[in-house]
Scaffold this motif. Structure first.
Motif, mmCIF file in Angstrom:
data_model
loop_
_atom_site.group_PDB
_atom_site.id
_atom_site.type_symbol
_atom_site.label_atom_id
_atom_site.label_comp_id
_atom_site.label_asym_id
_atom_site.label_seq_id
_atom_site.Cartn_x
_atom_site.Cartn_y
_atom_site.Cartn_z
ATOM 1 N N LEU A 109 0.773 -1.189 0.836
ATOM 2 C CA LEU A 109 0.166 -0.162 -0.289
ATOM 3 C C LEU A 109 0.675 1.198 0.180
ATOM 4 C CD1 LEU A 109 -3.052 -0.614 2.457
ATOM 5 C CD2 LEU A 109 -2.943 -0.738 -0.031
ATOM 6 N N ILE A 110 1.778 0.786 0.258
ATOM 7 C CA ILE A 110 3.147 2.602 0.921
ATOM 8 C C ILE A 110 3.014 3.290 -0.484
ATOM 9 C CG2 ILE A 110 4.565 4.019 1.514
ATOM 10 C CD1 ILE A 110 5.445 1.051 3.750
ATOM 11 N N PRO A 111 4.143 1.849 -2.044
ATOM 12 C CA PRO A 111 4.195 3.073 -3.163
ATOM 13 C C PRO A 111 2.418 3.141 -4.172
ATOM 14 C CG PRO A 111 4.746 0.808 -2.466
ATOM 15 C CD PRO A 111 4.317 0.692 -1.315
ATOM 16 N N MET A 112 1.689 2.116 -3.732
ATOM 17 C CA MET A 112 0.618 1.940 -4.221
ATOM 18 C C MET A 112 0.121 3.431 -3.730
ATOM 19 S SD MET A 112 -0.688 -1.633 -4.265
ATOM 20 C CE MET A 112 -2.795 -1.150 -4.809
ATOM 21 N N ILE A 113 -0.163 4.316 -2.831
ATOM 22 C CA ILE A 113 -0.927 5.225 -2.187
ATOM 23 C C ILE A 113 0.362 6.537 -2.787
ATOM 24 C CG2 ILE A 113 -1.459 5.895 -0.382
ATOM 25 C CD1 ILE A 113 -1.714 3.897 1.373
ATOM 26 N N CYS A 114 1.921 6.314 -2.099
ATOM 27 C CA CYS A 114 2.589 7.354 -2.250
ATOM 28 C C CYS A 114 3.028 7.227 -3.768
ATOM 29 C CB CYS A 114 3.860 7.037 -1.606
ATOM 30 S SG CYS A 114 3.204 7.563 0.405
ATOM 31 N N PHE A 115 3.096 6.563 -4.878
ATOM 32 C CA PHE A 115 3.983 7.421 -5.484
ATOM 33 C C PHE A 115 2.872 7.932 -6.037
ATOM 34 C CE2 PHE A 115 5.137 6.489 -10.634
ATOM 35 C CZ PHE A 115 6.704 7.379 -10.091
ATOM 36 N N PRO A 116 1.311 7.811 -6.517
ATOM 37 C CA PRO A 116 0.338 8.673 -7.106
ATOM 38 C C PRO A 116 0.421 10.076 -6.944
ATOM 39 C CG PRO A 116 -0.921 6.699 -6.867
ATOM 40 C CD PRO A 116 0.858 6.485 -6.402
ATOM 41 N N ILE A 117 0.727 10.194 -5.621
ATOM 42 C CA ILE A 117 0.570 11.653 -4.597
ATOM 43 C C ILE A 117 1.677 12.631 -5.253
ATOM 44 C CG2 ILE A 117 0.397 12.563 -2.355
ATOM 45 C CD1 ILE A 117 -1.103 10.355 -1.899
ATOM 46 N N THR A 118 3.678 11.570 -5.374
ATOM 47 C CA THR A 118 4.179 12.356 -5.636
ATOM 48 C C THR A 118 3.741 13.087 -7.042
ATOM 49 O OG1 THR A 118 5.564 10.773 -4.316
ATOM 50 C CG2 THR A 118 6.230 11.351 -6.277
ATOM 51 N N LYS A 119 3.423 12.080 -7.690
ATOM 52 C CA LYS A 119 3.098 12.391 -9.214
ATOM 53 C C LYS A 119 2.029 13.245 -9.155
ATOM 54 C CE LYS A 119 4.716 10.646 -12.723
ATOM 55 N NZ LYS A 119 5.045 10.806 -13.831
ATOM 56 N N TYR A 120 1.651 13.585 -8.298
ATOM 57 C CA TYR A 120 -0.195 14.860 -8.362
ATOM 58 C C TYR A 120 0.731 15.812 -7.663
ATOM 59 C CZ TYR A 120 -3.004 17.797 -6.376
ATOM 60 O OH TYR A 120 -4.043 19.494 -6.341
ATOM 61 N N MET A 121 1.603 15.813 -6.890
ATOM 62 C CA MET A 121 2.508 17.147 -6.244
ATOM 63 C C MET A 121 3.316 17.630 -7.037
ATOM 64 S SD MET A 121 3.430 16.093 -2.169
ATOM 65 C CE MET A 121 2.372 15.941 -0.982
ATOM 66 N N LEU A 122 4.227 16.577 -7.889
ATOM 67 C CA LEU A 122 5.133 16.925 -8.729
ATOM 68 C C LEU A 122 4.471 18.193 -9.852
ATOM 69 C CD1 LEU A 122 7.298 14.365 -9.108
ATOM 70 C CD2 LEU A 122 7.897 16.234 -8.338
ATOM 71 N N SER A 123 3.487 17.323 -10.210
ATOM 72 C CA SER A 123 2.417 18.075 -11.470
ATOM 73 C C SER A 123 2.633 19.784 -11.001
ATOM 74 C CB SER A 123 1.484 17.391 -11.196
ATOM 75 O OG SER A 123 0.027 17.307 -10.313
ATOM 76 N N LYS A 124 2.136 19.314 -9.600
ATOM 77 C CA LYS A 124 1.821 21.029 -9.229
ATOM 78 C C LYS A 124 3.328 21.846 -9.381
ATOM 79 C CE LYS A 124 -2.841 20.404 -8.686
ATOM 80 N NZ LYS A 124 -3.978 21.033 -9.317
ATOM 81 N N ASP A 125 4.249 21.660 -9.817
ATOM 82 C CA ASP A 125 5.466 22.282 -9.676
ATOM 83 C C ASP A 125 5.226 23.338 -11.025
ATOM 84 O OD1 ASP A 125 7.447 23.619 -10.026
ATOM 85 O OD2 ASP A 125 9.031 21.708 -10.618
ATOM 86 N N LYS A 126 4.617 24.497 -10.432
ATOM 87 C CA LYS A 126 4.320 25.966 -11.271
ATOM 88 C C LYS A 126 6.016 26.172 -12.635
ATOM 89 C CE LYS A 126 -0.006 27.504 -9.679
ATOM 90 N NZ LYS A 126 0.075 25.594 -9.129
ATOM 91 N N MET A 127 7.350 26.512 -11.944
ATOM 92 C CA MET A 127 8.187 26.264 -12.600
ATOM 93 C C MET A 127 8.495 25.395 -14.397
ATOM 94 S SD MET A 127 9.653 28.603 -10.879
ATOM 95 C CE MET A 127 8.671 28.922 -9.150
ATOM 96 N N GLY A 128 7.866 24.286 -13.927
ATOM 97 C CA GLY A 128 7.841 23.880 -15.565
ATOM 98 C C GLY A 128 9.646 23.436 -15.490
ATOM 99 N N VAL A 129 10.179 23.875 -15.065
ATOM 100 C CA VAL A 129 11.897 23.578 -15.690
ATOM 101 C C VAL A 129 11.552 22.434 -14.483
ATOM 102 C CG1 VAL A 129 14.269 24.501 -16.356
ATOM 103 C CG2 VAL A 129 12.376 25.918 -17.376
ATOM 104 N N THR A 130 12.892 21.263 -14.876
ATOM 105 C CA THR A 130 13.424 20.740 -14.468
ATOM 106 C C THR A 130 14.706 20.514 -14.108
ATOM 107 O OG1 THR A 130 12.882 18.544 -15.681
ATOM 108 C CG2 THR A 130 11.064 19.164 -13.794
ATOM 109 N N SER A 131 15.323 20.442 -12.561
ATOM 110 C CA SER A 131 16.904 20.892 -12.965
ATOM 111 C C SER A 131 17.246 19.334 -12.860
ATOM 112 C CB SER A 131 17.585 21.565 -11.843
ATOM 113 O OG SER A 131 16.963 20.995 -10.145
#
Length: 194
Positions: free
Chosen positions: A67-89
């Motif tokens: 359950l840990i990766p099944m819950i956390c990985f989609p949340i991680t993807k969602y949080m990363l999608s909220k990045d307003k900068m658009g450029v990844t280093s």
């Protein structure tokens, strides 16, 4: 600070520095929140698995660790999608891919406990602490580095507890020491630097 008129080059340098600082602080907040999500979900799942194993409520309760990766990985993807900068280093990509690597290693390692008997929680705790030290180095966060180191030292106590059911609360404590407390300290330091 004295008030003085900036020339064009100094003005552009100041603006560029402010943009870099804002980008760094936003990325740090996102990374910090991701770390905290993984920490809280891992502790919660650990305690749920412990209670279920304690009362023999479900014979395949070890599968609940997934359950840990099944819950956390989609949340991680969602949080990363909220990045307003658009450029990844390079650092952002490194953090992302190292996290994926550790998720795959920990998940497949957890599944291998069905085949062989070995100190799984100790090794999982050690892997999580190594992941946190690497994240701390990449994020330049001393609390995360030290949390990972202290968590690694605490994880060795799991070797002295023979019963896996009794190891689970200590495993959860290791996660609190290595992820949650350093994550909050890191988050507090970001707020002070804005």
């Amino acid at each position: 600070m004295e008030d003085r008129k900036l020339n064009e080059a100094e003005s552009l340098d100041l603006i560029a520095a402010m943009i870099r600082n804002a980008r760094t602080n936003q990325r740090a907040r996102i990374n910090c929140n991701i770390i905290l999500v993984w920490g809280y979900v891992s502790v919660l799942v650990s305690l749920i698995v412990w209670v279920i194993k304690l009362y023999n409520a479900f014979s395949y309760s070890s599968l609940l660790w997934l359950l840990i990766p099944m819950i956390c990985f989609p949340i991680t993807k969602y949080m990363l999608s909220k990045d307003k900068m658009g450029v990844t280093s390079y650092i952002d990509r490194s953090i992302y891919y190292i996290t994926i690597l550790f998720v795959i290693i920990c998940s497949t390692f957890g599944l291998s406990t069905f085949i062989s008997d070995f100190p799984a929680l100790f090794i999982e705790a050690l892997l999580v602490c190594i992941w946190m030290v690497i994240m701390g180095i990449l994020l330049k966060s001393k609390p995360i580095i030290w949390g990972g180191i202290i968590g690694a030292v605490v994880s060795y106590t799991l070797l002295f507890i023979p019963d896996m059911i009794s190891q689970i609360p200590l495993f959860a404590l290791t996660l609190v020491i290595s992820i949650i407390i350093p994550g909050h300290l890191f988050k507090k330091s970001i707020s002070q630097n804005v």
